[in-house]
Enzyme design. Structure first.
Site, short mmCIF file in Angstrom:
data_model
loop_
_atom_site.label_atom_id
_atom_site.label_comp_id
_atom_site.label_asym_id
_atom_site.label_seq_id
_atom_site.Cartn_x
_atom_site.Cartn_y
_atom_site.Cartn_z
N ASN A 8 -2.18 -4.25 -2.08
CA ASN A 8 -0.90 -3.77 -1.55
C ASN A 8 -0.13 -5.01 -1.10
O ASN A 8 -0.41 -5.57 -0.05
CB ASN A 8 -1.15 -2.82 -0.37
N TRP A 9 0.82 -5.41 -1.93
CA TRP A 9 1.56 -6.65 -1.63
C TRP A 9 2.62 -6.44 -0.54
O TRP A 9 3.26 -7.39 -0.12
CB TRP A 9 2.23 -7.17 -2.90
N LYS A 10 2.84 -5.21 -0.15
CA LYS A 10 3.88 -4.90 0.86
C LYS A 10 5.21 -5.54 0.43
O LYS A 10 5.54 -5.47 -0.75
CB LYS A 10 3.39 -5.34 2.24
N HIS A 93 1.31 5.28 3.97
CA HIS A 93 0.83 4.05 4.62
C HIS A 93 1.33 4.02 6.07
O HIS A 93 2.44 4.44 6.36
CB HIS A 93 1.33 2.81 3.87
N GLU A 95 2.46 1.74 7.86
CA GLU A 95 3.73 1.01 8.10
C GLU A 95 4.93 1.90 7.80
O GLU A 95 5.98 1.77 8.41
CB GLU A 95 3.74 -0.28 7.27
N GLU A 164 -7.42 3.46 6.85
CA GLU A 164 -6.89 2.19 7.34
C GLU A 164 -6.61 2.31 8.84
O GLU A 164 -5.53 2.78 9.22
CB GLU A 164 -5.59 1.84 6.62
N GLY A 170 -3.63 -6.32 9.35
CA GLY A 170 -2.87 -7.55 9.59
C GLY A 170 -3.26 -8.29 10.85
O GLY A 170 -2.52 -9.17 11.31
N SER A 209 -7.53 -5.91 7.17
CA SER A 209 -8.09 -7.26 7.28
C SER A 209 -9.32 -7.50 6.40
O SER A 209 -10.26 -8.18 6.81
CB SER A 209 -8.39 -7.59 8.75
N GLY A 232 -4.31 -5.96 1.93
CA GLY A 232 -2.95 -6.44 2.17
C GLY A 232 -2.87 -7.94 1.99
O GLY A 232 -2.87 -8.44 0.86
#
Ligand code: 13P
Length: 253
Positions: A8-10, A93, A95, A164, A170, A209, A232
């Protein structure tokens, strides 16, 4: 069973050149891998070009709108994703739940639309802060029962769940494989209850992480026992991400 390893490159990287380079390196370094299904989920503007360079690696989206088209400024529909070889889509997700106000009801509509469009939904769930097992079960039950409302086990047979914990995303402080394993069994039990079935077979992934040093422990049947990983920041480094894929998909698992 093949492990599902998703990048997941965000909202990274900033340029198409960098994105193409990274995707090309990942593809090149993982061609011989048999036991993993690797998916790259880049930002929308890179989907088309990255879809062209990927051969074995699958293409994912990080989100989608449940409508086919219409007055939804800034959104991208499932129909539009279908033009770009997209096979997987991350839905719910944390975020998006936290920063974009995405609700379980919206997530439910997205999953239904993804299934109808023959896209593989990866439903992301997880508690925001460290909780007791009982409190964690309540959060996961709510997210799963609302996110999957009206969706049968048969409908979701190709789907996956990504556990998650928000506190591990992160931060560089991943959950322990033991904690992930507890969540895995909790999720399986919740789903078995929802679907009135004995055995839940869909992949349950861990994210938060993950790096090339801890990946194998999450997957190892004697430790985490997870069926895949949602990665991530470490997925933005080809060496690191390839290390994750290799260490989590040895022939013996
Ligand atoms: P990190 O691997 O950067 O913690 O992010 C995890 C994640 O949110 C993947 O969806």
């Amino acid at each position: 069973m093949k492990k599902t390893i998703i990048a997941n490159w965000k909202m990274n990287p900033v340029s198409l050149d960098q994105a193409l380079h990274l995707a090309g390196e990942i593809e090149k370094r993982t061609t011989g891998i048999k036991n993993a299904e690797v998916v790259i989920a880049p930002p929308y503007p890179f989907l088309k070009d990255i879809g062209r360079v990927l051969k074995k690696t699958k293409l994912g989206a990080q989100n989608m709108h449940w409508e086919e088209a219409g007055p939804y400024t800034g959104e991208v529909s499932w129909r539009q994703l279908k033009h770009f070889r997209v096979t997987h889509v991350i839905i719910g997700h944390s975020e998006r739940r936290i920063h974009m106000g995405e609700t379980d009801e919206m997530i439910n509509k997205k999953i239904k639309a993804a299934l109808k469009a023959n896209l593989i939904p990866i439903l992301a769930v997880g508690e925001q802060k460290k909780l007791s097992e009982n409190a964690m079960r309540l959060v996961l039950s709510r997210q799963l029962s609302r996110g999957l409302a009206g969706i049968t086990a048969h409908d979701f047979k190709k789907g996956a769940i990504a556990y998650e914990p928000v506190w591990a995303i992160g931060t560089g402080r991943a959950a322990t494989p033991k904690h992930a394993g507890i969540a895995l069994r909790m999720i399986q039990k919740i789903l078995a209850g929802l679907w009135k079935t004995k055995k839940v077979t869909m992949p349950i992934l861990y994210g938060g992480s993950v790096n090339s040093k801890n990946a194998a422990d999450f997957i190892s049947p004697t430790m985490g026992g997870m069926q895949g990983l949602l990665v991530g920041s470490a997925s933005l480094n080809a060496t690191e991400f390839t290390g994750i894929i290799k260490s989590s998909s040895p022939e013996s698992f």
